[in-house]
Motif scaffolding. Structure first.
Motif, mmCIF file in Angstrom:
data_model
loop_
_atom_site.group_PDB
_atom_site.id
_atom_site.type_symbol
_atom_site.label_atom_id
_atom_site.label_comp_id
_atom_site.label_asym_id
_atom_site.label_seq_id
_atom_site.Cartn_x
_atom_site.Cartn_y
_atom_site.Cartn_z
ATOM 1 N N THR A 189 -9.083 5.202 -5.051
ATOM 2 C CA THR A 189 -7.757 4.927 -5.588
ATOM 3 C C THR A 189 -7.263 3.511 -5.291
ATOM 4 O OG1 THR A 189 -7.398 7.164 -4.839
ATOM 5 C CG2 THR A 189 -5.558 6.046 -5.883
ATOM 6 N N TYR A 190 -7.418 3.112 -4.011
ATOM 7 C CA TYR A 190 -6.827 1.844 -3.617
ATOM 8 C C TYR A 190 -7.737 0.655 -3.881
ATOM 9 C CZ TYR A 190 -2.879 4.061 -1.360
ATOM 10 O OH TYR A 190 -1.735 4.742 -1.130
ATOM 11 N N SER A 191 -8.901 0.901 -4.529
ATOM 12 C CA SER A 191 -9.927 -0.135 -4.564
ATOM 13 C C SER A 191 -9.436 -1.413 -5.260
ATOM 14 C CB SER A 191 -11.157 0.389 -5.269
ATOM 15 O OG SER A 191 -10.782 0.981 -6.483
ATOM 16 N N TYR A 234 2.083 1.581 -3.890
ATOM 17 C CA TYR A 234 1.085 1.431 -4.946
ATOM 18 C C TYR A 234 0.887 2.740 -5.683
ATOM 19 C CZ TYR A 234 -3.345 0.183 -7.137
ATOM 20 O OH TYR A 234 -4.342 -0.080 -8.029
ATOM 21 N N ASN A 235 0.944 2.692 -6.991
ATOM 22 C CA ASN A 235 0.849 3.907 -7.795
ATOM 23 C C ASN A 235 -0.032 3.619 -9.008
ATOM 24 O OD1 ASN A 235 1.262 6.415 -8.837
ATOM 25 N ND2 ASN A 235 3.248 5.906 -9.744
ATOM 26 N N PHE A 245 0.810 -1.206 0.000
ATOM 27 C CA PHE A 245 0.000 0.000 0.000
ATOM 28 C C PHE A 245 0.849 1.264 0.000
ATOM 29 C CE2 PHE A 245 -3.213 -3.014 0.787
ATOM 30 C CZ PHE A 245 -4.410 -2.437 0.470
ATOM 31 N N LEU A 262 -6.403 -2.482 -5.601
ATOM 32 C CA LEU A 262 -5.392 -3.164 -4.782
ATOM 33 C C LEU A 262 -6.079 -3.966 -3.683
ATOM 34 C CD1 LEU A 262 -2.448 -3.616 -4.249
ATOM 35 C CD2 LEU A 262 -2.410 -1.582 -2.860
ATOM 36 N N VAL A 263 -7.090 -3.348 -3.031
ATOM 37 C CA VAL A 263 -7.797 -4.039 -1.949
ATOM 38 C C VAL A 263 -8.491 -5.280 -2.496
ATOM 39 C CG1 VAL A 263 -9.665 -3.851 -0.291
ATOM 40 C CG2 VAL A 263 -8.100 -1.938 -0.614
#
Lengths: 341, 158, 93
Positions: free
Chosen positions: C4-6, B112-113, B109, C8-9
């Protein structure tokens, strides 16, 4: 931002395309029986309506009112899922087929195509491989050894012929340079049909199309003499109707795809030189497209009542040692030709 | 609009993935995995990678899952115990996954980009495959060939 | 707008579920399927980060892995009559 007319237009188009597809598929069952009667010097169905024209309706009603029996040891959910998947895969294919040139209605340009995917050819190929599931799930869920045996036959036949089909399509893409069906059609104006550039590819494709739709001479999955009734032995009522009807829809769709890919789709020779208004040209294009499709449908039926079926090992040998090497040679030759140009 | 679809596809993917792991009937596991692959394909469309989505469907749903379905249909798997038997196996598995998630969370995390979500063109991918990555591409072709030979050798009866 | 992180999660959740499946299932075919799930989770994260060239390579390797793996499983099934993962411990030399 939310184009109301666009949604209305697409809804009308989707219902029209689905309606026409189902209508033609229904009437190709009648055409099949009438032509079979003609080839065998009989009269054929003539009781329902004038010249038996209402026969498809009567057949549909018969399927609908028959009891749909689910065998006691069958997996109920998968047993119903199988024919539904077959039908779904057959109907979804008409979304990317361009049915005609653009119409001009009320100052709007209306494309006679549900959606012009940039990867339309891959979408069709994906649906072909998706169609295997309907057969596999239905045959397995029946819990009957004959169903399972013919399921294995049907799915290995479909998987084997998919390879040659894919290879012949790659050769076609090498010459057209696009994966969008609409652009492939627009790239064959006048008489510049792709069949002239890819005669061998077309031959391979049409053989594979016959195999994928389980039509004679490749109808081994449902040969009564060896396997009772094929993968749908245990089916009855509308579920059986779905399987049988999906075959006719697949026939219609593959005729349309062959027309689009190799025979110029809605492109009509000499029409551009007449100077007609655009809407008239579009209507002529649609009519000419359907004429070509009906000729392919006739070919499907003609071959069914003319040729005997293959034996299973002959079928596999043709697929793996005949068509696939031929398709690879075709692909290499096309690549070399493109490189030299 | 795409927000709604994101949540629909995400919930579908997670539920069907859980169903793959927890279902006792192998056939239902295969079908759940197919659903999971379709929802991942939906995510690819949302990210603008239409070509990737089509390839994903053709490769996974069209080829790989058909193989799984074939194998499961042809084997009589009635008497195979589906889950590990002892409770501490479950405990150990859970602990391992928890540790892995912790590691991922602390490490990934931060670095992450995400790229700008946009329409992905076919041409740059093809050009990259045949120029920058030409050697890995050819190597994977050799890998395929060796796999074909290997599978034929394995499949032959003794 | 998608958070943004969705991706990745989501990818991490799918990867964890796949790992859990590999650890708790005893049917080799299902274990292989869970490995496919893990590969796809990685693919999802990769597509959200960069151009998808690597994803194609992962797909190629996945296809090869499944075909060889299933051929091996079929071979073992023919010999032992089961696909329980513990029978694979009996494979020696």
């Amino acid at each position: 931002m939310f184009d109301f007319f666009f949604i209305i237009e697409k809804l009308i188009l989707i219902s029209a395309v689905l309606g026409i597809t189902l209508f033609i598929a229904a009437y190709s069952t009648l055409a099949e029986r009438k032509l079979a009667a003609f080839f065998q010097d009989r009269i054929g169905p003539d009781r329902a309506g004038p010249f038996g024209l209402l026969q498809p309706l009567a057949d549909g009603l018969k399927f609908l009112f028959k009891e749909a029996i689910i065998p006691a040891k069958a997996d109920r959910f998968l047993f119903v899922l199988g024919p539904s998947l077959s039908m779904l895969a057959a109907c979804m294919a008409c979304a990317v087929i361009p049915w005609g040139p653009d119409l001009m209605l009320f100052g709007r340009t209306v494309a006679l195509q549900i959606t012009d995917l940039s990867v339309g050819l891959l979408y069709l190929f994906g649906l072909v491989s998706f169609g295997v599931y309907g057969v596999m799930i239905g045959g397995w869920a029946s819990n009957n050894k004959y169903s399972l045996l013919s399921t294995i036959r049907a799915s290995s036949q479909m998987i084997s012929y998919e390879l040659a089909m894919g290879l012949s399509l790659i050769a076609l893409v090498l010459t057209t340079g696009t994966l969008s069906i609409r652009e492939i059609v627009l790239g064959q104006p006048g008489w510049h049909w792709n069949i002239l550039a890819q005669p061998l590819g077309f031959m391979i494709f049409i053989v594979c199309a016959f195999a994928e739709t389980n039509r004679v001479p490749f109808d081994l999955p449902e040969c009564e003499t060896e396997l009772v009734g094929g993968y749908h032995t245990e089916y009855s009522g509308m579920q059986l109707g779905f399987y049988l009807f999906a075959e006719y829809i697949n026939m219609f769709i593959s005729s349309a795809v062959m027309t689009c890919l190799y025979f110029g789709g809605f492109q009509m020779p000499f029409i551009a030189s007449l100077g007609l208004p655009q809407n008239v040209v579009a209507l002529f294009g649609v009519v000419f497209f359907f004429v070509k499709i009906l000729m392919f449908l006739f070919l499907f039926i003609w071959i069914r009542w003319t040729l005997p079926r293959f034996r299973y090992d002959q079928l596999m040998r043709l697929g793996w040692t005949g068509l696939i090497p031929l398709a690879i040679i075709n692909l290499l030759a096309t690549a070399v030709f493109q490189l030299c140009n | 609009m795409s927000d709604i679809f994101f949540w629909v596809f995400s919930v579908m993917a997670v539920v069907s993935a859980l169903s793959v792991v927890l279902n006792r009937n192998p056939i239902y596991s295969v079908l759940s995995l197919i659903v999971c692959f379709f929802s991942i394909a939906g995510h690819y469309v949302l990210m603008g990678a239409l070509f990737l989505c089509a390839v994903h469907i053709v490769v996974y749903a069209g080829a790989i899952m058909v193989l799984f379905l074939f194998v499961i249909m042809l084997m009589n798997l009635k008497d195979v115990p589906e889950f590990v038997s002892k409770w501490w196996h479950f405990g150990a598995a859970g602990a391992a996954v928890a540790a892995m998630v912790f590691g991922l969370a602390t490490h990934l995390f931060q670095s992450y980009n995400p790229r700008v979500i946009g329409d992905m063109q076919l041409k740059p991918i093809a050009q990259a495959l045949f120029t920058t990555y030409a050697v890995p591409f050819e190597l994977s072709a050799i890998l395929f060939l060796s796999a074909v030979i290997g599978v034929v050798a394995l499949g032959k009866s003794e | 707008m998608i958070p943004t992180y969705s991706y990745l999660v989501l990818g991490c959740i799918l990867f964890s579920i796949g790992t859990l499946g590999v650890l708790i299932r005893r049917n080799v075919v299902i274990v292989l399927m869970c490995i496919e799930l893990m590969l796809n989770a990685v693919n999802l994260i990769l597509v959200s980060v960069c151009e998808p060239v690597f994803v194609f390579f992962i797909m190629m390797v996945a296809a090869v892995e499944v075909s060889v793996g299933l051929a091996l499983i079929a071979r073992v099934y023919r010999k032992f009559g089961t696909t329980d993962i513990s029978t694979f411990g009996q494979l020696k030399g």
